[in-house]
Design a protein around this motif. Structure first.
Motif, PDB file in Angstrom:
ATOM      1  N   SER A 218       0.029   5.119 109.651  1.00 47.45           N
ATOM      2  CA  SER A 218       0.536   3.770 109.426  1.00 47.45           C
ATOM      3  C   SER A 218       1.087   3.150 110.702  1.00 47.45           C
ATOM      4  O   SER A 218       1.038   1.924 110.886  1.00 47.45           O
ATOM      5  CB  SER A 218       1.614   3.769 108.337  1.00 47.45           C
ATOM      6  OG  SER A 218       2.737   4.562 108.697  1.00 47.45           O
ATOM      7  N   MET A 219       1.603   3.952 111.617  1.00 45.44           N
ATOM      8  CA  MET A 219       2.147   3.394 112.848  1.00 45.44           C
ATOM      9  C   MET A 219       1.070   2.656 113.641  1.00 45.44           C
ATOM     10  O   MET A 219       1.348   1.630 114.265  1.00 45.44           O
ATOM     11  CB  MET A 219       2.788   4.494 113.702  1.00 45.44           C
ATOM     12  CG  MET A 219       4.022   5.119 113.070  1.00 45.44           C
ATOM     13  SD  MET A 219       4.692   6.500 114.031  1.00 45.44           S
ATOM     14  CE  MET A 219       5.637   5.604 115.261  1.00 45.44           C
ATOM     15  N   ASP A 220      -0.162   3.168 113.626  1.00 45.40           N
ATOM     16  CA  ASP A 220      -1.234   2.460 114.315  1.00 45.40           C
ATOM     17  C   ASP A 220      -1.556   1.128 113.634  1.00 45.40           C
ATOM     18  O   ASP A 220      -2.100   0.225 114.280  1.00 45.40           O
ATOM     19  CB  ASP A 220      -2.494   3.324 114.371  1.00 45.40           C
ATOM     20  CG  ASP A 220      -2.675   3.999 115.717  1.00 45.40           C
ATOM     21  OD1 ASP A 220      -1.650   4.287 116.378  1.00 45.40           O
ATOM     22  OD2 ASP A 220      -3.828   4.237 116.116  1.00 45.40           O
ATOM     23  N   TRP A 221      -1.230   1.012 112.368  1.00 48.90           N
ATOM     24  CA  TRP A 221      -1.428  -0.252 111.651  1.00 48.90           C
ATOM     25  C   TRP A 221      -0.415  -1.299 112.095  1.00 48.90           C
ATOM     26  O   TRP A 221      -0.782  -2.392 112.523  1.00 48.90           O
ATOM     27  CB  TRP A 221      -1.336   0.000 110.147  1.00 48.90           C
ATOM     28  CG  TRP A 221      -1.142  -1.210 109.302  1.00 48.90           C
ATOM     29  CD1 TRP A 221      -1.802  -2.411 109.397  1.00 48.90           C
ATOM     30  CD2 TRP A 221      -0.220  -1.357 108.216  1.00 48.90           C
ATOM     31  NE1 TRP A 221      -1.352  -3.295 108.437  1.00 48.90           N
ATOM     32  CE2 TRP A 221      -0.382  -2.674 107.699  1.00 48.90           C
ATOM     33  CE3 TRP A 221       0.718  -0.526 107.623  1.00 48.90           C
ATOM     34  CZ2 TRP A 221       0.373  -3.150 106.626  1.00 48.90           C
ATOM     35  CZ3 TRP A 221       1.446  -0.990 106.549  1.00 48.90           C
ATOM     36  CH2 TRP A 221       1.283  -2.288 106.062  1.00 48.90           C
ATOM     37  N   TYR A 222       0.872  -0.971 112.045  1.00 52.29           N
ATOM     38  CA  TYR A 222       1.868  -2.025 112.255  1.00 52.29           C
ATOM     39  C   TYR A 222       2.416  -2.117 113.670  1.00 52.29           C
ATOM     40  O   TYR A 222       3.025  -3.114 114.035  1.00 52.29           O
ATOM     41  CB  TYR A 222       3.028  -1.882 111.254  1.00 52.29           C
ATOM     42  CG  TYR A 222       3.873  -0.646 111.398  1.00 52.29           C
ATOM     43  CD1 TYR A 222       4.837  -0.534 112.409  1.00 52.29           C
ATOM     44  CD2 TYR A 222       3.745   0.423 110.508  1.00 52.29           C
ATOM     45  CE1 TYR A 222       5.628   0.597 112.538  1.00 52.29           C
ATOM     46  CE2 TYR A 222       4.531   1.563 110.629  1.00 52.29           C
ATOM     47  CZ  TYR A 222       5.469   1.638 111.645  1.00 52.29           C
ATOM     48  OH  TYR A 222       6.251   2.765 111.781  1.00 52.29           O
ATOM     49  N   ARG A 245      -3.599   0.207 101.858  1.00 51.39           N
ATOM     50  CA  ARG A 245      -3.831   1.584 102.316  1.00 51.39           C
ATOM     51  C   ARG A 245      -2.529   2.355 102.479  1.00 51.39           C
ATOM     52  O   ARG A 245      -2.487   3.569 102.246  1.00 51.39           O
ATOM     53  CB  ARG A 245      -4.573   1.584 103.657  1.00 51.39           C
ATOM     54  CG  ARG A 245      -6.015   1.150 103.608  1.00 51.39           C
ATOM     55  CD  ARG A 245      -6.644   1.300 104.991  1.00 51.39           C
ATOM     56  NE  ARG A 245      -6.693   2.697 105.387  1.00 51.39           N
ATOM     57  CZ  ARG A 245      -6.574   3.137 106.638  1.00 51.39           C
ATOM     58  NH1 ARG A 245      -6.343   2.270 107.620  1.00 51.39           N
ATOM     59  NH2 ARG A 245      -6.646   4.420 106.915  1.00 51.39           N
ATOM     60  N   PHE A 246      -1.484   1.668 102.894  1.00 45.23           N
ATOM     61  CA  PHE A 246      -0.285   2.378 103.315  1.00 45.23           C
ATOM     62  C   PHE A 246       0.956   2.149 102.452  1.00 45.23           C
ATOM     63  O   PHE A 246       1.841   2.998 102.422  1.00 45.23           O
ATOM     64  CB  PHE A 246       0.055   1.995 104.761  1.00 45.23           C
ATOM     65  CG  PHE A 246      -0.941   2.486 105.773  1.00 45.23           C
ATOM     66  CD1 PHE A 246      -1.039   3.830 106.063  1.00 45.23           C
ATOM     67  CD2 PHE A 246      -1.795   1.608 106.414  1.00 45.23           C
ATOM     68  CE1 PHE A 246      -1.962   4.299 106.998  1.00 45.23           C
ATOM     69  CE2 PHE A 246      -2.718   2.059 107.346  1.00 45.23           C
ATOM     70  CZ  PHE A 246      -2.801   3.407 107.635  1.00 45.23           C
ATOM     71  N   VAL A 247       1.044   1.035 101.779  1.00 43.99           N
ATOM     72  CA  VAL A 247       2.269   0.701 101.056  1.00 43.99           C
ATOM     73  C   VAL A 247       2.193   1.233  99.629  1.00 43.99           C
ATOM     74  O   VAL A 247       1.227   0.972  98.907  1.00 43.99           O
ATOM     75  CB  VAL A 247       2.515  -0.823 101.061  1.00 43.99           C
ATOM     76  CG1 VAL A 247       3.742  -1.173 100.220  1.00 43.99           C
ATOM     77  CG2 VAL A 247       2.691  -1.313 102.505  1.00 43.99           C
ATOM     78  N   VAL A 248       3.217   1.979  99.232  1.00 46.49           N
ATOM     79  CA  VAL A 248       3.322   2.516  97.874  1.00 46.49           C
ATOM     80  C   VAL A 248       4.412   1.730  97.160  1.00 46.49           C
ATOM     81  O   VAL A 248       5.597   1.835  97.501  1.00 46.49           O
ATOM     82  CB  VAL A 248       3.656   4.022  97.890  1.00 46.49           C
ATOM     83  CG1 VAL A 248       3.708   4.556  96.458  1.00 46.49           C
ATOM     84  CG2 VAL A 248       2.626   4.783  98.716  1.00 46.49           C
ATOM     85  N   GLN A 249       4.008   0.952  96.201  1.00 44.01           N
ATOM     86  CA  GLN A 249       4.936   0.069  95.500  1.00 44.01           C
ATOM     87  C   GLN A 249       6.145   0.838  94.981  1.00 44.01           C
ATOM     88  O   GLN A 249       6.018   1.861  94.309  1.00 44.01           O
ATOM     89  CB  GLN A 249       4.209  -0.603  94.322  1.00 44.01           C
ATOM     90  CG  GLN A 249       5.022  -1.638  93.573  1.00 44.01           C
ATOM     91  CD  GLN A 249       5.103  -2.968  94.303  1.00 44.01           C
ATOM     92  OE1 GLN A 249       4.317  -3.233  95.214  1.00 44.01           O
ATOM     93  NE2 GLN A 249       6.037  -3.812  93.911  1.00 44.01           N
ATOM     94  N   GLY A 250       7.326   0.350  95.334  1.00 43.66           N
ATOM     95  CA  GLY A 250       8.556   0.927  94.831  1.00 43.66           C
ATOM     96  C   GLY A 250       9.076   2.134  95.603  1.00 43.66           C
ATOM     97  O   GLY A 250      10.204   2.579  95.367  1.00 43.66           O
ATOM     98  N   LEU A 251       8.267   2.670  96.541  1.00 43.45           N
ATOM     99  CA  LEU A 251       8.668   3.889  97.246  1.00 43.45           C
ATOM    100  C   LEU A 251       8.753   3.725  98.755  1.00 43.45           C
ATOM    101  O   LEU A 251       9.613   4.317  99.396  1.00 43.45           O
ATOM    102  CB  LEU A 251       7.695   5.031  96.925  1.00 43.45           C
ATOM    103  CG  LEU A 251       7.729   5.580  95.500  1.00 43.45           C
ATOM    104  CD1 LEU A 251       6.700   6.694  95.339  1.00 43.45           C
ATOM    105  CD2 LEU A 251       9.130   6.102  95.153  1.00 43.45           C
ATOM    106  N   ARG A 254       3.460   5.032 103.462  1.00 36.81           N
ATOM    107  CA  ARG A 254       2.909   6.340 103.802  1.00 36.81           C
ATOM    108  C   ARG A 254       2.947   6.553 105.312  1.00 36.81           C
ATOM    109  O   ARG A 254       2.686   5.625 106.079  1.00 36.81           O
ATOM    110  CB  ARG A 254       1.452   6.449 103.332  1.00 36.81           C
ATOM    111  CG  ARG A 254       1.235   6.366 101.830  1.00 36.81           C
ATOM    112  CD  ARG A 254      -0.259   6.364 101.544  1.00 36.81           C
ATOM    113  NE  ARG A 254      -0.569   6.060 100.163  1.00 36.81           N
ATOM    114  CZ  ARG A 254      -0.917   6.970  99.240  1.00 36.81           C
ATOM    115  NH1 ARG A 254      -0.980   8.251  99.584  1.00 36.81           N
ATOM    116  NH2 ARG A 254      -1.183   6.605  98.006  1.00 36.81           N
ATOM    117  N   CYS A 255       3.170   7.781 105.704  1.00 32.69           N
ATOM    118  CA  CYS A 255       3.034   8.118 107.119  1.00 32.69           C
ATOM    119  C   CYS A 255       1.557   8.125 107.495  1.00 32.69           C
ATOM    120  O   CYS A 255       1.171   7.583 108.532  1.00 32.69           O
ATOM    121  CB  CYS A 255       3.663   9.475 107.394  1.00 32.69           C
ATOM    122  SG  CYS A 255       3.492  10.026 109.100  1.00 32.69           S
TER     123      CYS A 255
END
Length: 365
Positions: A218-222, A245-251, A254-255
């Protein structure tokens, strides 16, 4: 906690649903409790330190008004700096335990130094830290690759990696821009840094092929957004492309895209990136979600494996707490944090196009 202690927490660290004054003060105390007497800020008491995360935690202390503790952290960096301007990748109890040199670790002192100056207005500090900043940035710029990206690592034997990491180079761009701000303030022109920043920004924005493929992280994404390389429509597109791909609703976030593991540091840094491109509502949502990582003492667990309903690893890191405090501070309008991560007031470096790159490198792009 006394009423006086609560009142000492800056208003910018209070964000409904994320931190109230007492919670913010408790989180700050956990970082202070892990800081060593010499100013070093390890991941946790007894753990190792890396210069990047050490600086992120120091910036959070400045956002909290703990300027003396933050300054001690920068004095530690200056004292530990190698003669070539670098730092080692890792230290335990002040002793290097990984003698490789990671370029984004070495560059980040510039972000912290400029943030500290903006937070305090302390010109004496800036004068004193300038030699360390100058040596660090000269070391990093010296490892720029022909296509503008920065080699990610120098090995213990002095050999330099021929590859670059998008996350690391994005962080280095941010550091270069902060270093140029320091140089401008001190009236110490650095034209080589301006060119290096321009070449690096161009590579990040237009040439993903010049970086190792770490797109599952995810770091390469943002990070191209967090590191100020992308703004406006380009940043909004990038945020949209990686969201599902990376965001988990409510949690949280993801790394890596293919693992059921959300991490507090990545989530808080994503919130900072979202704030920087005007998506504050989403940023607040992310920070509220990672409240499940908060320990009763105010520290934050590094991550959570949601398929197993398990905290992992079983460690509470200063940089996780620090990144959350910085995200809250930016959302709360803290001047130093908003200026550093907003990017609009940082020198951009020289504008570079492909034709200029080809002429410099003697090759076609």
């Amino acid at each position: 906690m006394t009423a006086a202690e609560e009142a000492a927490v800056p208003d910018a660290l209070v964000l409904p649903g994320v931190l109230d004054a007492a919670q913010a003060a408790a989180t700050v105390r956990t970082i202070l409790a892990d800081q060593r007497p010499d100013g070093a800020i390890p991941w946790f008491t007894g753990g190792h330190l890396d210069p990047w995360d050490h600086t992120e935690a120091a910036m959070a202390l400045d956002a909290a008004g703990e300027h003396q503790a933050a300054e001690a952290a920068y004095h530690w960096l200056a004292a530990a700096q190698n003669a070539d301007g670098s730092w080692y990748a890792s230290y335990t109890d002040g002793v290097p335990d990984n003698r490789a040199k990671e370029t984004n670790f070495c560059a980040y002192i510039a972000v912290g130094a400029w943030h500290h100056h903006l937070a305090t207005g302390d010109d004496i500090f800036l004068d004193r830290i300038w030699p360390a900043v100058r040596r660090a940035i000269d070391f990093v710029v010296g490892l720029q690759l022909p296509g503008g990206a920065i080699s990610w690592r120098q090995e213990e034997d002095g050999t330099t990696a021929g590859d670059a990491l998008l996350t690391g180079s994005s962080s280095i761009l941010h550091a270069l821009r902060c270093a140029l701000a320091v140089a401008d303030h001190l009236e110490e022109p650095q034209p080589d840094w301006e060119l290096a920043a321009g070449r690096l920004a161009h590579a990040i924005a237009h040439h993903p092929e010049r970086f190792l493929d770490k797109s599952r992280y995810s770091m390469d994404w943002y990070y191209p957004v967090l590191g100020t390389a992308l703004r406006g429509a380009a940043a909004e597109r990038r945020m949209a492309e990686g969201w599902d791909r990376f965001v988990v609703q409510g949690l949280g976030v993801r790394c890596v895209s293919d693992r059921p593991w959300v991490t507090g540091g990545e989530s808080a840094e994503l919130a900072l990136a979202l704030w920087a491109v005007g998506q504050s509502d989403r940023a607040v949502d992310i920070l509220r979600w990672i409240g499940h990582l908060r320990h009763p003492d105010g520290s934050y667990w590094t991550g959570y494996v949601f398929e197993d309903d398990a905290v992992w690893p079983e460690e509470r890191t200063t940089w996780t707490a620090g990144s959350l405090l910085l995200a809250v501070a930016a959302l709360g309008g803290d001047h130093a944090t908003a200026t550093v991560f907003g990017g609009d007031q940082l020198p951009p470096g020289l504008a570079v196009a492909d034709c200029c790159e080809a002429a410099r490198d003697g090759s076609r792009t």
